[in-house]
Design an enzyme around this catalytic site. Sequence first.
Site, PDB file in Angstrom:
ATOM      1  N   ASN A 162      -9.098   4.974  42.985  1.00 10.99           N
ATOM      2  CA  ASN A 162     -10.458   5.366  43.380  1.00 10.99           C
ATOM      3  C   ASN A 162     -11.551   4.417  42.887  1.00 10.99           C
ATOM      4  O   ASN A 162     -12.597   4.306  43.514  1.00 10.99           O
ATOM      5  CB  ASN A 162     -10.755   6.828  42.991  1.00 10.99           C
ATOM      6  N   GLU A 261      -6.834   9.021  30.580  1.00 17.62           N
ATOM      7  CA  GLU A 261      -8.038   9.480  31.288  1.00 17.62           C
ATOM      8  C   GLU A 261      -7.527  10.222  32.508  1.00 17.62           C
ATOM      9  O   GLU A 261      -7.081   9.610  33.470  1.00 17.62           O
ATOM     10  CB  GLU A 261      -8.903   8.291  31.724  1.00 17.62           C
ATOM     11  N   CYS A 295     -13.250  11.368  39.412  1.00 17.35           N
ATOM     12  CA  CYS A 295     -12.692  12.374  38.494  1.00 17.35           C
ATOM     13  C   CYS A 295     -13.791  13.236  37.901  1.00 17.35           C
ATOM     14  O   CYS A 295     -13.522  14.313  37.395  1.00 17.35           O
ATOM     15  CB  CYS A 295     -11.908  11.681  37.400  1.00 17.35           C
ATOM     16  N   GLU A 469     -13.025   5.579  26.694  1.00 17.22           N
ATOM     17  CA  GLU A 469     -13.197   4.224  27.213  1.00 17.22           C
ATOM     18  C   GLU A 469     -14.679   3.883  27.224  1.00 17.22           C
ATOM     19  O   GLU A 469     -15.523   4.775  27.403  1.00 17.22           O
ATOM     20  CB  GLU A 469     -12.596   4.118  28.620  1.00 17.22           C
TER      21      GLU A 469
HETATM   22  P1  NAD Z   1      -1.930   9.237  40.180  1.00 16.15           P
HETATM   23  O1  NAD Z   1      -1.690   9.890  38.869  1.00 16.15           O
HETATM   24  O2  NAD Z   1      -1.082   9.625  41.312  1.00 16.15           O
HETATM   25  O3  NAD Z   1      -1.738   7.660  40.038  1.00 16.15           O
HETATM   26  C1  NAD Z   1      -2.464   6.865  39.136  1.00 16.15           C
HETATM   27  C2  NAD Z   1      -1.664   5.616  38.853  1.00 16.15           C
HETATM   28  O4  NAD Z   1      -0.471   5.976  38.213  1.00 16.15           O
HETATM   29  C3  NAD Z   1      -1.253   4.812  40.078  1.00 16.15           C
HETATM   30  O5  NAD Z   1      -1.249   3.449  39.734  1.00 16.15           O
HETATM   31  C4  NAD Z   1       0.165   5.282  40.328  1.00 16.15           C
HETATM   32  O6  NAD Z   1       0.949   4.334  41.008  1.00 16.15           O
HETATM   33  C5  NAD Z   1       0.647   5.421  38.909  1.00 16.15           C
HETATM   34  N1  NAD Z   1       1.780   6.313  38.697  1.00 16.15           N
HETATM   35  C6  NAD Z   1       2.122   7.441  39.366  1.00 16.15           C
HETATM   36  N2  NAD Z   1       3.255   7.961  38.831  1.00 16.15           N
HETATM   37  C7  NAD Z   1       3.612   7.139  37.810  1.00 16.15           C
HETATM   38  C8  NAD Z   1       4.671   7.126  36.866  1.00 16.15           C
HETATM   39  N3  NAD Z   1       5.611   8.079  36.836  1.00 16.15           N
HETATM   40  N4  NAD Z   1       4.719   6.106  35.968  1.00 16.15           N
HETATM   41  C9  NAD Z   1       3.800   5.143  35.965  1.00 16.15           C
HETATM   42  N5  NAD Z   1       2.761   5.097  36.817  1.00 16.15           N
HETATM   43  C10 NAD Z   1       2.677   6.085  37.722  1.00 16.15           C
HETATM   44  O7  NAD Z   1      -3.460   9.420  40.474  1.00 16.15           O
HETATM   45  P2  NAD Z   1      -4.298   8.874  41.706  1.00 16.15           P
HETATM   46  O8  NAD Z   1      -4.081   9.778  42.846  1.00 16.15           O
HETATM   47  O9  NAD Z   1      -4.072   7.407  41.909  1.00 16.15           O
HETATM   48  O10 NAD Z   1      -5.776   9.010  41.128  1.00 16.15           O
HETATM   49  C11 NAD Z   1      -6.478  10.189  41.192  1.00 16.15           C
HETATM   50  C12 NAD Z   1      -6.405  10.916  39.865  1.00 16.15           C
HETATM   51  O11 NAD Z   1      -6.939  10.091  38.841  1.00 16.15           O
HETATM   52  C13 NAD Z   1      -7.277  12.150  39.857  1.00 16.15           C
HETATM   53  O12 NAD Z   1      -6.617  13.218  39.212  1.00 16.15           O
HETATM   54  C14 NAD Z   1      -8.492  11.731  39.046  1.00 16.15           C
HETATM   55  O13 NAD Z   1      -9.189  12.777  38.445  1.00 16.15           O
HETATM   56  C15 NAD Z   1      -7.895  10.803  38.075  1.00 16.15           C
HETATM   57  N6  NAD Z   1      -8.906   9.913  37.537  1.00 16.15           N
HETATM   58  C16 NAD Z   1      -9.303  10.098  36.256  1.00 16.15           C
HETATM   59  C17 NAD Z   1     -10.282   9.291  35.719  1.00 16.15           C
HETATM   60  C18 NAD Z   1     -10.717   9.481  34.305  1.00 16.15           C
HETATM   61  O14 NAD Z   1     -11.323   8.582  33.769  1.00 16.15           O
HETATM   62  N7  NAD Z   1     -10.421  10.586  33.671  1.00 16.15           N
HETATM   63  C19 NAD Z   1     -10.863   8.275  36.479  1.00 16.15           C
HETATM   64  C20 NAD Z   1     -10.434   8.097  37.801  1.00 16.15           C
HETATM   65  C21 NAD Z   1      -9.439   8.932  38.307  1.00 16.15           C
END
Ligand code: NAD
Length: 492
Positions: A162, A261, A295, A469
Site C-alpha cells: 500500500n 507494524e 493501516c 518506526e
Molecule cells: P500481508 O500481510 O498480506 O503482506 C505484507 C507483506 O508480507 C508482503 O510483502 C507479503 O508478500 C509478505 N508475506 C505474506 N506472507 C508472508 C510470510 N508467511 N512470510 C513472509 N512474508 C510474507 O499484507 P498486505 O495485504 O500486503 O498489506 C496490508 C496489511 O498491512 C493491512 O493489514 C495493513 O493494516 C497493514 N499495514 C500496516 C501498517 C503499519 O504500519 N502498521 C502500514 C501499512 C500496512
Amino acid sequence: MAYEHANPELLARSITALEAVPASKLTGTQGDIGVDDPATGEQIATIPNHTVETALEAVGLADAAGKLWAKTTPRHRSDVLHAVYAKLIENRENLALVMSREMGKPINEAYGEVQYAADYVRWFAEEALRAGGSYREAPAGGATMITLRGPVGLSVLITPWNFPMAMATRKLAPALAAGCGAVVKPATLTPLTTYLTVKLFEEAGVPEGLIQVITTGSASAFSSAVLADERVRKVSFTGSTPVGAALMELAGKNIIKSSMELGGNAPLLIFDDADLERTIDGVILSKMRNGGQTCVSANRILVQEGIADAFLEGFTERMAGLVRGNPLNTEVELGPVVDHRAVERLQHLVDDAVAKGADLRTGGSAVSGPGHFFEATVLADVPADAEITTTEIFGPVSSITRFKTQEEAIAQANDTCFGLAGYVFTESLDRALNVAETLETGMVGINQGMLSNVAAPFGGVKQSGIGREGSSEGLEEYQEVRYFNVTRRETY
Ligand code: NAD
C-alpha cells in the site's frame, strides 16, 4: 466527471519511468511473476520469482557488506544517506510514476509519498549522528558503567503493497543509519518501486551488495528459510496481523529482534461540539487517502447524536463528489483498489452490512470495466453485528454509527483486539486529551486525519504491533545496547 483513461503525456512518461527500473542482479529464479496495473488490469512488467537458495545467497552478500558498513563512521553513513535523499528527490517523477502504475495511487498522492519516503532518509541521515550511549558511575561507586548502541546486524525487511516506497525507506534508512545490511522483500503486487528505490540508493553511494532485493511468490518458504539463518539478527515487517504473528513465531526460534507494524481497526470519534467543516476535511483525509488502503484509515466512524445528521449530509456530499478514475490524471482523487480480490471483499462487506440493516447513503458497488474500481461508499447506522465493524476495510467504504455518551463511544472504540490509530474531533481540549489518553491505540489524531510524520514514533499496541518506526525510537529498533563495566581505583 470520471477519468477512464490515463492522461496520454503522463502515460508516455510512465513507460519511460518503467524502463528505468533495473533488473535483479540475483540470477537464481524459478520463473517470473507478472506485475499488473490495477487501473487497467494490463501487465506492465515481470519480476524474478527468486528461489529460497537465492534468498540465502542474498543473506550472505548483505551480511558480508553489512560487516564492512558497520565499521564506517556515523558521519560517513549520514553523508551517504543525505546523498540518497537528494537522489530520490531528483528522481521523484520516475518514482511517482512507477508507484502509480503498479499500485494505482493517484499521481498527486504518489508525488506526496515520494517526498514522505525521502523524508525518512533525511531524518535518519540526521539520527545516524545521534546513536546514543551513556557513561555513568555505578550506584555503589568504584566502577564506571559505559553503554554503547551498536548495529543489531543483518536485517530482513518485509514490506506491504500500500505504500511501496515509504514502507521500504522507513525500514532501510534506520537500518543503514545504524550500520546494518539489509535484505528487502517487497510485496509481489508492487515490487518495481523497491527495485528503483534501491538502485537510486546505490547510485547515491550506498555500497553495492549492502541492500539485496528478493522477490518471491513463496513468501512463507522465504521467511522460514531466512529467519532460520543465524546470520539474520533482525526482522522488520509491515503487513497483516496473521502474517506478523507467523513471523514472530519463526523469529522466536532464533531469538531474532522483531518489529511488527500490523493491521488496524481505527475508531474515529466525532463529538457534538466538533467543528463540522474541519471534521469533514479530517475524515475525508483519514478515510480516503490512498483510496482507504492505509493501516490508519478511519475504520469505524462514531458520531454523537447531536451532530450526526449534519455530518452525514456533508460527508456524503463530499464522498459522492470525489473524482474517480485512472490515477495518471492530476484531477483524480480516487484510483483503483489494488486487485480484484479487494473489489470482491469490499462488495461482500457492503452487501453484508446492508442486508443487516445499514443505510447506504452513496456508492456501494464495484465499477464495471477494466481495472479494479469501487465506488466511494457511505454506510450509515451500521449495526454492531455487521462484518465491516470488526474487519479492516482497506478500501473507499466508510462505516458510520451514532452514539449518545462519551463513555459509550470509548467502550465501542476499545472493543477490538487492534490498537494502531484512533481519532478524536471536538473543540474541547479537556475532552480531546481525556479521550486520547483513554483510547487503546498507539497513535491518536486530534482534530486531524493525518498522523504520519517522520519525527513521530509510528506504531501500534495490542495486536497492531510491536516496536516503533520513525523518530529516535526508529533507530533503536536496529541497534543493540552493550554495556562495559570498568572497575576504578579510588586514588590514581
Ligand atoms: P500481508 O500481510 O498480506 O503482506 C505484507 C507483506 O508480507 C508482503 O510483502 C507479503 O508478500 C509478505 N508475506 C505474506 N506472507 C508472508 C510470510 N508467511 N512470510 C513472509 N512474508 C510474507 O499484507 P498486505 O495485504 O500486503 O498489506 C496490508 C496489511 O498491512 C493491512 O493489514 C495493513 O493494516 C497493514 N499495514 C500496516 C501498517 C503499519 O504500519 N502498521 C502500514 C501499512 C500496512
